[in-house]
Design an enzyme around this catalytic site. Structure first.
Site, PDB file in Angstrom:
ATOM      1  N   HIS A  81       0.960   2.822  -4.874  1.00 27.03           N
ATOM      2  CA  HIS A  81       0.689   1.475  -4.541  1.00 27.03           C
ATOM      3  C   HIS A  81      -0.983   0.980  -4.682  1.00 27.03           C
ATOM      4  O   HIS A  81      -1.378   0.509  -4.601  1.00 27.03           O
ATOM      5  CB  HIS A  81       0.781   0.612  -3.387  1.00 27.03           C
ATOM      6  CG  HIS A  81       1.248   1.360  -2.204  1.00 27.03           C
ATOM      7  ND1 HIS A  81       1.387   2.462  -1.070  1.00 27.03           N
ATOM      8  CD2 HIS A  81       0.192   1.323  -1.399  1.00 27.03           C
ATOM      9  CE1 HIS A  81       0.737   2.546  -0.194  1.00 27.03           C
ATOM     10  NE2 HIS A  81      -0.583   1.692  -0.114  1.00 27.03           N
TER      11      HIS A  81
HETATM   12  C1  UD1 Z   1      -1.916  -2.586   1.989  1.00 26.06           C
HETATM   13  C2  UD1 Z   1      -3.403  -1.397   2.857  1.00 26.06           C
HETATM   14  C3  UD1 Z   1      -2.815   0.225   2.665  1.00 26.06           C
HETATM   15  C4  UD1 Z   1      -1.655   0.622   3.316  1.00 26.06           C
HETATM   16  C5  UD1 Z   1      -0.445  -0.998   2.574  1.00 26.06           C
HETATM   17  C6  UD1 Z   1       0.785  -0.138   2.911  1.00 26.06           C
HETATM   18  C7  UD1 Z   1      -5.302  -2.159   2.705  1.00 26.06           C
HETATM   19  C8  UD1 Z   1      -6.554  -2.327   2.611  1.00 26.06           C
HETATM   20  N1  UD1 Z   1      -4.587  -1.785   2.380  1.00 26.06           N
HETATM   21  O1  UD1 Z   1      -2.561  -1.853   0.752  1.00 26.06           O
HETATM   22  O2  UD1 Z   1      -3.684   1.075   3.382  1.00 26.06           O
HETATM   23  O3  UD1 Z   1      -0.949   1.803   2.367  1.00 26.06           O
HETATM   24  O4  UD1 Z   1      -1.114  -2.089   2.626  1.00 26.06           O
HETATM   25  O5  UD1 Z   1       1.769  -1.237   1.934  1.00 26.06           O
HETATM   26  O6  UD1 Z   1      -5.207  -3.056   3.489  1.00 26.06           O
HETATM   27  N2  UD1 Z   1       1.327  -8.350  -1.561  1.00 26.06           N
HETATM   28  C9  UD1 Z   1       2.737  -9.288  -2.078  1.00 26.06           C
HETATM   29  N3  UD1 Z   1       3.264  -9.219  -0.033  1.00 26.06           N
HETATM   30  C10 UD1 Z   1       3.492  -8.763   0.878  1.00 26.06           C
HETATM   31  C11 UD1 Z   1       1.984  -8.799   0.749  1.00 26.06           C
HETATM   32  C12 UD1 Z   1       0.577  -7.993  -0.538  1.00 26.06           C
HETATM   33  O7  UD1 Z   1       3.081  -9.876  -2.937  1.00 26.06           O
HETATM   34  O8  UD1 Z   1       3.333  -9.363   2.128  1.00 26.06           O
HETATM   35  C13 UD1 Z   1       0.698  -8.766  -2.797  1.00 26.06           C
HETATM   36  C14 UD1 Z   1      -0.397  -9.755  -2.493  1.00 26.06           C
HETATM   37  O9  UD1 Z   1      -0.151 -10.058  -4.628  1.00 26.06           O
HETATM   38  C15 UD1 Z   1      -2.049  -8.673  -2.823  1.00 26.06           C
HETATM   39  C16 UD1 Z   1      -1.496  -7.703  -2.903  1.00 26.06           C
HETATM   40  O10 UD1 Z   1       0.325  -6.840  -2.130  1.00 26.06           O
HETATM   41  O11 UD1 Z   1      -2.667  -9.267  -3.105  1.00 26.06           O
HETATM   42  C17 UD1 Z   1      -2.173  -6.361  -1.679  1.00 26.06           C
HETATM   43  O12 UD1 Z   1      -1.940  -6.344  -0.693  1.00 26.06           O
HETATM   44  P1  UD1 Z   1      -3.056  -5.993   0.328  1.00 26.06           P
HETATM   45  O13 UD1 Z   1      -2.600  -6.421   1.316  1.00 26.06           O
HETATM   46  O14 UD1 Z   1      -4.952  -6.401  -0.398  1.00 26.06           O
HETATM   47  O15 UD1 Z   1      -3.340  -4.364   0.175  1.00 26.06           O
HETATM   48  P2  UD1 Z   1      -1.900  -3.459  -0.107  1.00 26.06           P
HETATM   49  O16 UD1 Z   1      -2.155  -3.296  -1.561  1.00 26.06           O
HETATM   50  O17 UD1 Z   1      -0.575  -4.015   0.838  1.00 26.06           O
END
Ligand code: UD1
Length: 361
Positions: free
Chosen positions: A206
């Site tokens: 991820h």
């Molecule tokens: C975040 C953490 C990462 C951790 C990971 C665990 C940061 C910078 N990164 O990354 O360190 O290892 O979580 O999973 O905080 N999205 C969904 N549903 C959700 C959440 C996110 O669809 O419930 C999608 C959205 O399109 C979003 C993307 O995932 O833009 C990224 O989500 P984000 O919380 O920004 O970072 P993660 O990649 O999940």
């Protein structure tokens, strides 16, 4: 004494679990604040259910956005909350955007900060998590560290030794607490995924650097295709990864939505090996002594490489295949136990916290 535990993303909930349970035996006025960084059922609510921890007292509902906007939104909402209901201490966990947002908001209001999983460093500032770690540690009052490298990193950055406690790994405490109960679940999972003990591998991916760069992602997927000619691969895909996966057609790779904690640990426990770019999974595999090929060039958790079952393979096909063969030929390193990665981590955190408070008096 009023303490807020501030969490937002999947790995935060795993770290919160033992700490919240242990602190709730000692302190009355505890609250859980959920920023809403993660909101999908599998990344969020399922963890609260599996751990049987109470629902958050406050839910900030910030959702996804650019890093700056997500961080800013959390800060604005938390600041309003602190205005109404001001804690004496906030506990923050790991290295996600919610961690730094909460820490920054707290220090601006003179609220004390305790950082759980402090001191880890990848020395790679292109990782958003590294920035979050460094800044959070700089402004935290008390640092709870999971492995010795963390203590050295903090000292090198000028953090006072008096604030640093090597307590062990809260993720491992959570893992140990469920290890016995996950065996039963494996029967269902083995039927569902048509697998048997040790005849499959797990893949998780991820990191933006691996999944958002399509060329790199394609290179990794190419290697995965090749490995899957020899062993079935279960791939619970993070939402951001799923978006890119539709361009591929796999035969022996089973793509699922993210799994709930108990199912994931059950699959992990009986897997042959793991391919991942996650931080926490490097630690869980080390504890379970399962070979782990980490698809990154660096790790902020060096003990998993030095003593554990982790190898950094980056994204080079040659390197990945070389270590894959070592695993299949039972030539892979076995790994050692890691000090303080046990079921008493949250008790050490509690004792250290009480000790720190008494030194303040
Ligand atoms: C975040 C953490 C990462 C951790 C990971 C665990 C940061 C910078 N990164 O990354 O360190 O290892 O979580 O999973 O905080 N999205 C969904 N549903 C959700 C959440 C996110 O669809 O419930 C999608 C959205 O399109 C979003 C993307 O995932 O833009 C990224 O989500 P984000 O919380 O920004 O970072 P993660 O990649 O999940």
């Amino acid at each position: 004494m009023k303490i807020f535990f501030i969490v937002g993303a999947r790995p935060n909930f795993v770290k919160l679990n033992p700490v919240y349970k242990t602190f709730s035996k000692e302190f009355k006025n505890l609250k859980i604040i959920h920023t809403g960084q993660h909101y999908d059922y599998e990344l969020d609510k399922a963890f609260f259910e599996d751990f049987e921890i109470p629902n958050p007292d406050y839910y900030l509902n910030v959702g996804s956005d650019t890093h700056a906007k997500q961080t800013a939104k959390i800060m604005i909402k938390l600041d309003e909350l602190f205005d109404e209901d001001k804690p004496d201490w906030v506990f923050v966990f790991g290295d996600v955007n919610s961690t730094i947002s909460a820490s920054l908001t707290a220090i601006k209001r003179n609220i004390k900060i305790a950082h759980v999983e402090s001191g880890l460093r990848s020395f790679d500032l292109s990782m958003p998590e590294e920035i979050n770690r460094i800044l959070t540690d700089r402004i935290s009052n008390i640092h709870f560290v999971s492995e010795p490298s963390g203590v050295l990193n903090l000292l090198k950055e000028g953090i006072s030794l008096k604030s640093i406690y090597l307590v062990g790994n809260t993720m491992i405490e959570s893992l140990i607490s469920v290890l016995k109960i996950v065996d039963d679940r494996f029967n269902n999972l083995s039927e569902k995924f048509k697998i048997k003990e040790k005849n499959y591998a797990i893949l998780t991916l991820h990191r933006p650097s691996n999944v958002d760069n399509f060329e790199k992602f394609r290179e990794i997927m190419d290697t995965i295709q090749e490995i899957s000619n020899y062993i079935k691969i279960i791939f619970p895909a993070h939402p951001r990864t799923l978006k890119n996966l539709k361009h591929f057609d796999f035969k022996n790779v089973l793509i699922t939505k993210p799994l709930r904690y108990l199912d994931f640990i059950s699959l992990l426990k009986f897997s042959k090996f793991v391919l991942t770019d996650s931080g926490g999974i490097q630690e869980e595999t080390t504890y379970l002594k399962i070979p782990c090929l980490t698809l990154r060039e660096n790790t902020e958790r060096p003990i998993t490489v030095e003593k554990g079952t982790n190898v950094l393979v980056g994204t080079s096909k040659e390197k990945i295949i070389y270590h894959f063969n070592e695993i299949m030929n039972n030539n892979f390193k076995k790994g050692l136990d890691i000090e303080f990665w046990d079921e008493f981590v949250s008790k050490r955190i509690l004792n250290a916290f009480i000790n720190y408070l008494s030194n303040l008096l």
